[in-house]
Design an enzyme around this catalytic site. Structure first.
Site, PDB file in Angstrom:
ATOM      1  CD  GLN A  70     -29.176 -32.335   6.584  1.00  0.00           C
ATOM      2  OE1 GLN A  70     -28.249 -32.298   7.372  1.00  0.00           O
ATOM      3  NE2 GLN A  70     -30.186 -31.492   6.667  1.00  0.00           N
ATOM      4  CB  ALA A  75     -33.265 -30.589   8.759  1.00  0.00           C
ATOM      5  N   GLY A  76     -36.105 -30.763   7.320  1.00  0.00           N
ATOM      6  CA  GLY A  76     -37.528 -30.554   7.578  1.00  0.00           C
ATOM      7  C   GLY A  76     -38.030 -31.826   8.225  1.00  0.00           C
ATOM      8  CG  HIS A  77     -36.393 -33.423  11.153  1.00  0.00           C
ATOM      9  ND1 HIS A  77     -35.409 -33.621  12.085  1.00  0.00           N
ATOM     10  CD2 HIS A  77     -35.769 -33.536   9.958  1.00  0.00           C
ATOM     11  CE1 HIS A  77     -34.260 -33.844  11.476  1.00  0.00           C
ATOM     12  NE2 HIS A  77     -34.451 -33.790  10.182  1.00  0.00           N
ATOM     13  CG  ASP A 107     -36.739 -35.779   3.270  1.00  0.00           C
ATOM     14  OD1 ASP A 107     -36.652 -35.006   4.241  1.00  0.00           O
ATOM     15  OD2 ASP A 107     -36.507 -35.435   2.095  1.00  0.00           O
ATOM     16  CB  THR A 119     -36.916 -27.952   3.621  1.00  0.00           C
ATOM     17  OG1 THR A 119     -36.722 -28.579   4.882  1.00  0.00           O
ATOM     18  CG2 THR A 119     -36.189 -26.620   3.603  1.00  0.00           C
ATOM     19  CE  LYS A 147     -33.326 -37.156   9.287  1.00  0.00           C
ATOM     20  NZ  LYS A 147     -33.769 -37.426   7.907  1.00  0.00           N
ATOM     21  N   GLY A 165     -47.765 -45.178   9.802  1.00  0.00           N
ATOM     22  CA  GLY A 165     -48.548 -43.976   9.512  1.00  0.00           C
ATOM     23  C   GLY A 165     -47.805 -42.782  10.080  1.00  0.00           C
ATOM     24  CB  THR A 187     -32.426 -26.633   1.016  1.00  0.00           C
ATOM     25  OG1 THR A 187     -31.304 -26.204   1.803  1.00  0.00           O
ATOM     26  CG2 THR A 187     -32.589 -28.132   1.144  1.00  0.00           C
TER      27      THR A 187
HETATM   28  P1  GDP Z   1     -37.422 -36.523   8.258  1.00  0.00           P
HETATM   29  O1  GDP Z   1     -36.763 -35.388   7.557  1.00  0.00           O
HETATM   30  O2  GDP Z   1     -36.570 -37.754   8.271  1.00  0.00           O
HETATM   31  O3  GDP Z   1     -37.914 -36.166   9.629  1.00  0.00           O
HETATM   32  O4  GDP Z   1     -38.703 -36.900   7.388  1.00  0.00           O
HETATM   33  P2  GDP Z   1     -39.766 -35.868   6.753  1.00  0.00           P
HETATM   34  O5  GDP Z   1     -40.614 -35.336   7.824  1.00  0.00           O
HETATM   35  O6  GDP Z   1     -39.078 -34.889   5.863  1.00  0.00           O
HETATM   36  O7  GDP Z   1     -40.554 -36.827   5.778  1.00  0.00           O
HETATM   37  C1  GDP Z   1     -41.274 -37.935   6.234  1.00  0.00           C
HETATM   38  C2  GDP Z   1     -42.748 -37.761   5.825  1.00  0.00           C
HETATM   39  O8  GDP Z   1     -43.414 -38.982   5.980  1.00  0.00           O
HETATM   40  C3  GDP Z   1     -43.488 -36.774   6.699  1.00  0.00           C
HETATM   41  O9  GDP Z   1     -44.510 -36.181   5.935  1.00  0.00           O
HETATM   42  C4  GDP Z   1     -44.093 -37.662   7.788  1.00  0.00           C
HETATM   43  O10 GDP Z   1     -45.267 -37.103   8.370  1.00  0.00           O
HETATM   44  C5  GDP Z   1     -44.410 -38.885   6.994  1.00  0.00           C
HETATM   45  N1  GDP Z   1     -44.328 -40.158   7.722  1.00  0.00           N
HETATM   46  C6  GDP Z   1     -43.446 -40.537   8.691  1.00  0.00           C
HETATM   47  N2  GDP Z   1     -43.641 -41.833   9.024  1.00  0.00           N
HETATM   48  C7  GDP Z   1     -44.644 -42.274   8.252  1.00  0.00           C
HETATM   49  C8  GDP Z   1     -45.291 -43.553   8.094  1.00  0.00           C
HETATM   50  O11 GDP Z   1     -44.942 -44.532   8.724  1.00  0.00           O
HETATM   51  N3  GDP Z   1     -46.291 -43.628   7.174  1.00  0.00           N
HETATM   52  C9  GDP Z   1     -46.693 -42.559   6.425  1.00  0.00           C
HETATM   53  N4  GDP Z   1     -47.675 -42.738   5.551  1.00  0.00           N
HETATM   54  N5  GDP Z   1     -46.117 -41.359   6.547  1.00  0.00           N
HETATM   55  C10 GDP Z   1     -45.105 -41.221   7.431  1.00  0.00           C
HETATM   56  P1  IMO Z   2     -33.905 -33.973   6.482  1.00  0.00           P
HETATM   57  O1  IMO Z   2     -33.215 -33.714   7.804  1.00  0.00           O
HETATM   58  C1  IMO Z   2     -33.493 -34.590   2.180  1.00  0.00           C
HETATM   59  C2  IMO Z   2     -30.294 -32.361   0.162  1.00  0.00           C
HETATM   60  C3  IMO Z   2     -30.699 -31.281  -0.805  1.00  0.00           C
HETATM   61  C4  IMO Z   2     -29.562 -31.361  -1.804  1.00  0.00           C
HETATM   62  C5  IMO Z   2     -28.356 -31.645  -0.909  1.00  0.00           C
HETATM   63  C6  IMO Z   2     -27.546 -30.391  -0.532  1.00  0.00           C
HETATM   64  O2  IMO Z   2     -35.264 -33.395   6.370  1.00  0.00           O
HETATM   65  O3  IMO Z   2     -33.829 -35.422   6.125  1.00  0.00           O
HETATM   66  P2  IMO Z   2     -27.981 -28.367   1.144  1.00  0.00           P
HETATM   67  O4  IMO Z   2     -29.060 -27.332   1.163  1.00  0.00           O
HETATM   68  O5  IMO Z   2     -27.888 -29.191   2.387  1.00  0.00           O
HETATM   69  O6  IMO Z   2     -26.647 -27.799   0.749  1.00  0.00           O
HETATM   70  O7  IMO Z   2     -28.402 -29.371  -0.064  1.00  0.00           O
HETATM   71  O8  IMO Z   2     -28.875 -32.221   0.280  1.00  0.00           O
HETATM   72  N1  IMO Z   2     -30.844 -32.233   1.530  1.00  0.00           N
HETATM   73  C7  IMO Z   2     -31.836 -33.001   2.007  1.00  0.00           C
HETATM   74  N2  IMO Z   2     -32.562 -33.974   1.409  1.00  0.00           N
HETATM   75  N3  IMO Z   2     -33.673 -34.299   3.483  1.00  0.00           N
HETATM   76  C8  IMO Z   2     -32.944 -33.349   4.106  1.00  0.00           C
HETATM   77  O9  IMO Z   2     -33.012 -33.135   5.432  1.00  0.00           O
HETATM   78  C9  IMO Z   2     -31.992 -32.624   3.355  1.00  0.00           C
HETATM   79  N4  IMO Z   2     -31.129 -31.617   3.634  1.00  0.00           N
HETATM   80  C10 IMO Z   2     -30.410 -31.406   2.518  1.00  0.00           C
HETATM   81  O10 IMO Z   2     -31.946 -31.563  -1.398  1.00  0.00           O
HETATM   82  O11 IMO Z   2     -29.737 -32.482  -2.625  1.00  0.00           O
HETATM   83 MG    MG Z   3     -37.135 -34.083   5.971  1.00  0.00          MG
END
Ligand code: GDP
Ligand code: IMO
Ligand code: MG
Length: 429
Positions: free
Chosen positions: A224, A39-41, A13, A300, A16, A415, A129
């Site tokens: 991750q 994953a949740g991007h 998170d 996610t 990415k 942002g 998850t």
């Molecule tokens: P990922 O799994 O690495 O793709 O990250 P996630 O999407 O799970 O979590 C990142 C969160 O931060 C999301 O809600 C994005 O929209 C938000 N985000 C990403 N970059 C920035 C930033 O520079 N500033 C702020 N405020 N939010 C951001």
């Molecule tokens: P992105 O790509 C943050 C964490 C879970 C748990 C551990 C094992 O969005 O960064 P799993 O379901 O993979 O067997 O869970 O890994 N986890 C993540 N934490 N971001 C993720 O993906 C994750 N994918 C798995 O919360 O601690």
């Molecule tokens: Mg994520």
């Protein structure tokens, strides 16, 4: 640089998705190489939010996308995701979105086992998850998995399922005291998914070779983060795949010489979702402020993310493991308005400063973060697009991260929007 891997340096998170979406403009192809819908991007374009769990984050830029052989794919989730994208006018046709024949398929029993195990583990649970990720990789390693190519051949699929279903149901019922899989229903559902997804099948390694020979630029999208890596993370509080940059080769079928750069995504502070050690975790008002301002909820599962100060022991560990050519600092805007900031430079363990993450969780639990304190900045910075326009204290914070990691900062995210980005050096150029 032609081919770049993007990975998370912390516990996932890091942002990415946003950075992959931003940089996909300069790539021809985007490939996910590991993980699944754990994953949740998140990508925010013109104020509209898209969350991708399986489809590579390059899809919104209209790029050729691949789901790699290193992935585990829940076909129902993939179909739902592509339908949503299609409704939004995004091309997810079999020409645009391809799936490696060798990717593994998440079956209903994988999800049931994942959830039931967590339940019986009580307070020792990993906090997965619940998407069946671990049980699916487990079957891959024991050579009983079902690959995408097996799913789309009705005879092979039937034979493989028949060979394993009694054992899975016995384990679910007798050991995990859980519901069992309804074989008939599962076969019907998965036959439908197979028909639907079959046109997307590709021999990924061959496709990658052709693309590389044709001079295409490839972005390998990690999921991750480094400290969730099955080998190098805070085991057993990790995911079930290799999340480090080297796995882009295995998970997409290319050799190491075809990777030219590695970009490590660094959130300006640290978060973790799920259980496991977290030395710089904050349990006070500052932690709550960061959590609220950063809207730190899992993309996610919706779980509240644990928040803490930036930990450069983790970042140097990630440096050794991924050999990054550059860092991208994300969510820097979230730290605005804090009176002071802390950066963890080392851990204190048994009276000495150490510079690595101990493999023993008992030792890690005894590690105390050693901090440097910095003055904060009151200004909002989300509108800034040039490094030189950042407040002095913000620059000092960034400079210290560069010194402590010895990796140049190439971009800064201020942002969630695609354009809320400062580019110091484009990693593709
Ligand atoms: P990922 O799994 O690495 O793709 O990250 P996630 O999407 O799970 O979590 C990142 C969160 O931060 C999301 O809600 C994005 O929209 C938000 N985000 C990403 N970059 C920035 C930033 O520079 N500033 C702020 N405020 N939010 C951001
Ligand atoms: P992105 O790509 C943050 C964490 C879970 C748990 C551990 C094992 O969005 O960064 P799993 O379901 O993979 O067997 O869970 O890994 N986890 C993540 N934490 N971001 C993720 O993906 C994750 N994918 C798995 O919360 O601690
Ligand atoms: Mg994520």
């Amino acid at each position: 640089m032609s081919n770049i891997v993007i990975i998370g340096t912390q516990w996932g998170d890091e942002g990415k998705g946003k950075i992959v979406d931003h940089l996909a403009e300069f790539a021809d192809i985007v490939v996910r190489f590991q993980g699944g819908n754990n994953a949740g991007h998140t990508m925010v374009i013109s104020g509209r939010k898209f969350i991708s769990h399986l489809v590579p984050s390059g899809i919104l830029q209209g790029k050729q996308c691949y789901l790699g052989n290193g992935m585990v794919i829940d076909p129902a989730v993939l179909i739902e995701e592509t339908e949503k994208l299609d409704k939004n006018g995004i091309d997810v046709s079999p020409e645009k979105l391809k799936i490696s024949e060798k990717a593994h398929i998440i079956m209903p029993y994988h999800k049931m086992i994942d959830k039931a195990r967590e339940e019986i583990n009580g307070d020792k649970k990993i906090g997965t998850t619940g998407r069946g990720i671990g049980p699916c990789y487990e079957d891959k390693a024991t050579r009983r998995g079902i690959r995408f190519i097996d799913l789309i051949d009705p005879d092979v699929f039937k034979e493989k399922v028949n060979a394993i279903i009694d054992e899975k149901n016995f384990y679910l019922k007798s050991f995990l005291k859980s519901e069992t899989t309804d074989l008939r229903q599962m076969m019907d559902e998965y036959t439908g998914y197979a028909k639907r997804l079959a046109p997307h099948a590709v021999n990924l390694s061959v496709a990658m070779r052709q693309a590389i020979d044709a001079g295409k630029k490839i972005l390998f999208e990690g999921a991750q983060g480094t400290h969730l890596d099955i080998d190098h993370g805070t085991y057993p509080y990790v995911t079930s795949s290799n999340t480090v940059a080297g796995n882009a080769c295995n998970g997409a079928g290319v050799g190491p010489r075809d990777i030219h750069g590695v970009v490590g995504i660094v959130k300006a502070y640290t978060t973790r979702v799920g259980a496991g050690p977290f030395p710089t975790e904050l349990f006070d008002e500052i932690g709550n402020r960061i959590q609220e301002k950063g809207a730190e909820f899992g993309a996610t599962t919706g779980r509240r993310r644990r928040c803490g100060w930036l930990d450069t022991v983790l970042l140097r560990n990630a440096g050794r493991l991924n050999s990054p050519t550059g860092h991208v600092i994300t969510k820097l805007d979230v730290l605005g308005g804090l009176e002071f900031l802390k950066i963890c430079t080392h851990y204190e363990f048994q009276g000495k400063n150490i510079d690595e993450v101990p493999a023993s969780l008992t030792a890690l639990a005894q590690c105390k973060p050693v901090y440097e304190t910095f003055p904060g900045w009151p200004e909002e910075i989300s509108h800034i697009r040039k490094y030189k326009d950042l407040p002095k204290n913000t620059k000092n914070y960034l400079k210290r991260i560069e010194e402590l990691t010895n990796v140049p900062i190439q971009m800064i995210s201020v942002g969630s929007g695609r354009e809320e980005t400062i580019v110091i050096k484009n990693p593709f150029k």
